[in-house]
Scaffold this motif. Structure first.
Motif, PDB file in Angstrom:
ATOM      1  N   MET A  77       0.844  -1.203   0.000  1.00 60.03           N
ATOM      2  CA  MET A  77       0.000   0.000   0.000  1.00 60.03           C
ATOM      3  C   MET A  77       0.877   1.251   0.000  1.00 60.03           C
ATOM      4  N   PRO A  78       0.628   2.199  -0.900  1.00 65.09           N
ATOM      5  CA  PRO A  78       1.401   3.450  -0.884  1.00 65.09           C
ATOM      6  C   PRO A  78       1.004   4.315   0.301  1.00 65.09           C
ATOM      7  N   PHE A  79       1.902   5.180   0.697  1.00 66.19           N
ATOM      8  CA  PHE A  79       1.595   6.148   1.739  1.00 66.19           C
ATOM      9  C   PHE A  79       0.531   7.122   1.245  1.00 66.19           C
ATOM     10  N   ARG A  80      -0.362   7.505   2.128  1.00 63.40           N
ATOM     11  CA  ARG A  80      -1.293   8.598   1.865  1.00 63.40           C
ATOM     12  C   ARG A  80      -0.799   9.789   2.653  1.00 63.40           C
ATOM     13  N   LEU A  81      -0.607  10.899   1.995  1.00 64.77           N
ATOM     14  CA  LEU A  81       0.106  12.038   2.569  1.00 64.77           C
ATOM     15  C   LEU A  81      -0.795  13.245   2.724  1.00 64.77           C
ATOM     16  N   ASP A  82      -0.503  14.039   3.731  1.00 63.40           N
ATOM     17  CA  ASP A  82      -1.109  15.358   3.860  1.00 63.40           C
ATOM     18  C   ASP A  82      -0.024  16.396   3.656  1.00 63.40           C
ATOM     19  N   PRO A  83      -0.259  17.409   2.829  1.00 65.62           N
ATOM     20  CA  PRO A  83       0.751  18.443   2.621  1.00 65.62           C
ATOM     21  C   PRO A  83       0.909  19.305   3.863  1.00 65.62           C
ATOM     22  N   THR A  84       2.019  20.021   3.915  1.00 63.53           N
ATOM     23  CA  THR A  84       2.263  20.919   5.034  1.00 63.53           C
ATOM     24  C   THR A  84       1.363  22.148   4.920  1.00 63.53           C
ATOM     25  N   PRO A  85       1.152  22.882   6.016  1.00 64.40           N
ATOM     26  CA  PRO A  85       0.365  24.118   5.936  1.00 64.40           C
ATOM     27  C   PRO A  85       1.002  25.107   4.970  1.00 64.40           C
ATOM     28  N   THR A  86       0.177  25.903   4.334  1.00 65.25           N
ATOM     29  CA  THR A  86       0.667  26.896   3.377  1.00 65.25           C
ATOM     30  C   THR A  86       1.182  28.139   4.103  1.00 65.25           C
ATOM     31  N   PHE A  87       1.790  29.013   3.316  1.00 62.68           N
ATOM     32  CA  PHE A  87       2.216  30.308   3.846  1.00 62.68           C
ATOM     33  C   PHE A  87       1.017  31.079   4.380  1.00 62.68           C
ATOM     34  N   ALA A  88      -0.102  31.031   3.657  1.00 64.12           N
ATOM     35  CA  ALA A  88      -1.320  31.706   4.122  1.00 64.12           C
ATOM     36  C   ALA A  88      -1.776  31.137   5.460  1.00 64.12           C
ATOM     37  N   ASP A  89      -1.721  29.809   5.603  1.00 64.88           N
ATOM     38  CA  ASP A  89      -2.086  29.179   6.880  1.00 64.88           C
ATOM     39  C   ASP A  89      -1.189  29.679   8.006  1.00 64.88           C
ATOM     40  N   ARG A  90       0.102  29.745   7.716  1.00 65.36           N
ATOM     41  CA  ARG A  90       1.058  30.166   8.750  1.00 65.36           C
ATOM     42  C   ARG A  90       0.811  31.620   9.155  1.00 65.36           C
ATOM     43  N   LEU A  91       0.538  32.475   8.184  1.00 65.55           N
ATOM     44  CA  LEU A  91       0.270  33.874   8.498  1.00 65.55           C
ATOM     45  C   LEU A  91      -0.993  34.024   9.334  1.00 65.55           C
ATOM     46  N   ARG A  92      -2.005  33.210   9.039  1.00 67.62           N
ATOM     47  CA  ARG A  92      -3.260  33.294   9.799  1.00 67.62           C
ATOM     48  C   ARG A  92      -3.105  32.782  11.220  1.00 67.62           C
ATOM     49  N   SER A  93      -2.192  31.847  11.424  1.00 68.14           N
ATOM     50  CA  SER A  93      -2.124  31.165  12.720  1.00 68.14           C
ATOM     51  C   SER A  93      -1.150  31.787  13.706  1.00 68.14           C
ATOM     52  N   THR A  94      -0.414  32.815  13.291  1.00 62.02           N
ATOM     53  CA  THR A  94       0.593  33.399  14.174  1.00 62.02           C
ATOM     54  C   THR A  94       0.093  34.679  14.812  1.00 62.02           C
TER      55      THR A  94
END
Length: 270
Positions: free
Chosen positions: A1-18
Motif C-alpha cells: 500500500m502506498p503512503f497517503r500524505l497530507d501536505p504541510t500548511p501553506t504560507f497563508a495558513d502560517r500567516l493566519r495562525s501566528t
C-alpha cells in the motif's frame, strides 16, 4: 500500500495562525545545501528566488526537497507572472508562490487564475504526473488544491502603489510583499530604499493591506528598517539572504586579517 500524505500548511495558513511578525531570508545561491542551512536557522520563511538568481526548475525542486525536513515555510518566487511558469512551479511541489511586479488588479486576478484549476482558473491538470500531489498520494488533491496553494504578489512600482488596497482585496491573493528597492527606482530614487518618501510608501501599502485583511511583508535587510516595518504592522519581514550574508561576512574577515581596502564602497542594501 502506498503512503497517503497530507501536505504541510501553506504560507497563508502560517500567516493566519501566528500572533507575531514572521521573519525570513532569501535563498539566492542556487544551492540545496545553502537552502538547507537557511532552513535550519530558526527563521520562519525561506524564499527561493527564481527572479534574480541563476536557478531553474531542477534547482528549485532540489531546494524544496532540501528544506522539507525543517519547520520552515518555503516560498518560491517566479521569474515573472506567467501561467505556464506558475503551473510548472506548482507541479514540482511549490505550495507557496510569489509573483513579482504585479501592477494592477487585472494582473493579480490573472495570477489567481494561474494557480487554480478550472472552473476557477486555468492551471493545467497534470497532478498525477507531478510532485504537487505526490503522484496522487495526497487524497483528493484536485478537489483540495485551491486550499493547498498560497499566492503572494509583489508591490514594486508607483502603479502598484496607487492600487495596492485594491490588489490586496482580490480574492485569492493571500499576501502582498513590498519590494522597496524597485519601488524606490520607480519613484525616481534608485538605490535609496530608505528614503523617507519610499519608507512612507511602504507603510501606506502595509496600512492598505491591513485595511483589506491581507497580510503585507517587506524586504528590509537593514535591521532598523526591519524593526520599523514590523512596528508599522508588517506581517512578515525578509531580513537577509544567503549571498549577502556570505559577501558581508567574508569581507569582514578580509578587513580584520588583511585590512580594509582603500576607498571601498559601502554595500547597497536590498
Amino acid at each position: 500500500m502506498p503512503f497517503r500524505l497530507d501536505p504541510t500548511p501553506t504560507f497563508a495558513d502560517r500567516l493566519r495562525s501566528t500572533d507575531r511578525t514572521l521573519y525570513g531570508m532569501w535563498s539566492c545561491a542556487g544551492s540545496p545545501l545553502s537552502a538547507e542551512i537557511c532552513a535550519g536557522s530558526g527563521l520562519d520563511i525561506v524564499l527561493i528566488d527564481g527572479e534574480h538568481s541563476p536557478i531553474g526548475l531542477e534547482s528549485i525542486l532540489s531546494q524544496l526537497q532540501a528544506v522539507a525536513a525543517y519547520p520552515v515555510v518555503p516560498v518560491v518566487r517566479a521569474p515573472y507572472g506567467d501561467p505556464v511558469v506558475l503551473k510548472q512551479l506548482l507541479d514540482l511541489g511549490a505550495q507557496n508562490v510569489l509573483v513579482p511586479m504585479v501592477d494592477s488588479v487585472e494582473q493579480a486576478e490573472d495570477m489567481v487564475r494561474g494557480v487554480r484549476y478550472p472552473p476557477h482558473g486555468i492551471r493545467g491538470v497534470g497532478s498525477a504526473l507531478a510532485r504537487s500531489s505526490r503522484w496522487s498520494r495526497i487524497p483528493d488533491y484536485l478537489a483540495r488544491a485551491k486550499d493547498l496553494v498560497s499566492l503572494t504578489v509583489q508591490i514594486e512600482t508607483t502603479a502598484a502603489l496607487a492600487v495596492a488596497g485594491d490588489i490586496a482585496a482580490v480574492d485569492g491573493v493571500d499576501a502582498l510583499l513590498v519590494g522597496p528597492a524597485d519601488l524606490a527606482a520607480s519613484m525616481g530614487k534608485l538605490g535609496q530604499q530608505n528614503h523617507p518618501e519610499v519608507v512612507a510608501a511602504v507603510e501606506r501599502v502595509i496600512a492598505a493591506g491591513r485595511a483589506a485583511g491581507t497580510p503585507v511583508g517587506v524586504n528590509a535587510f537593514d535591521p532598523t528598517m526591519a524593526e520599523r516595518y514590523a512596528t508599522a504592522g508588517a506581517a512578515y519581514v525578509l531580513v537577509g539572504s544567503d549571498v549577502t550574508l556570505l559577501a558581508r561576512a567574508s569581507e569582514a574577515l578580509a578587513d580584520r586579517f588583511i585590512g580594509a581596502a582603500p576607498d571601498s564602497p559601502a554595500p547597497a542594501g536590498y
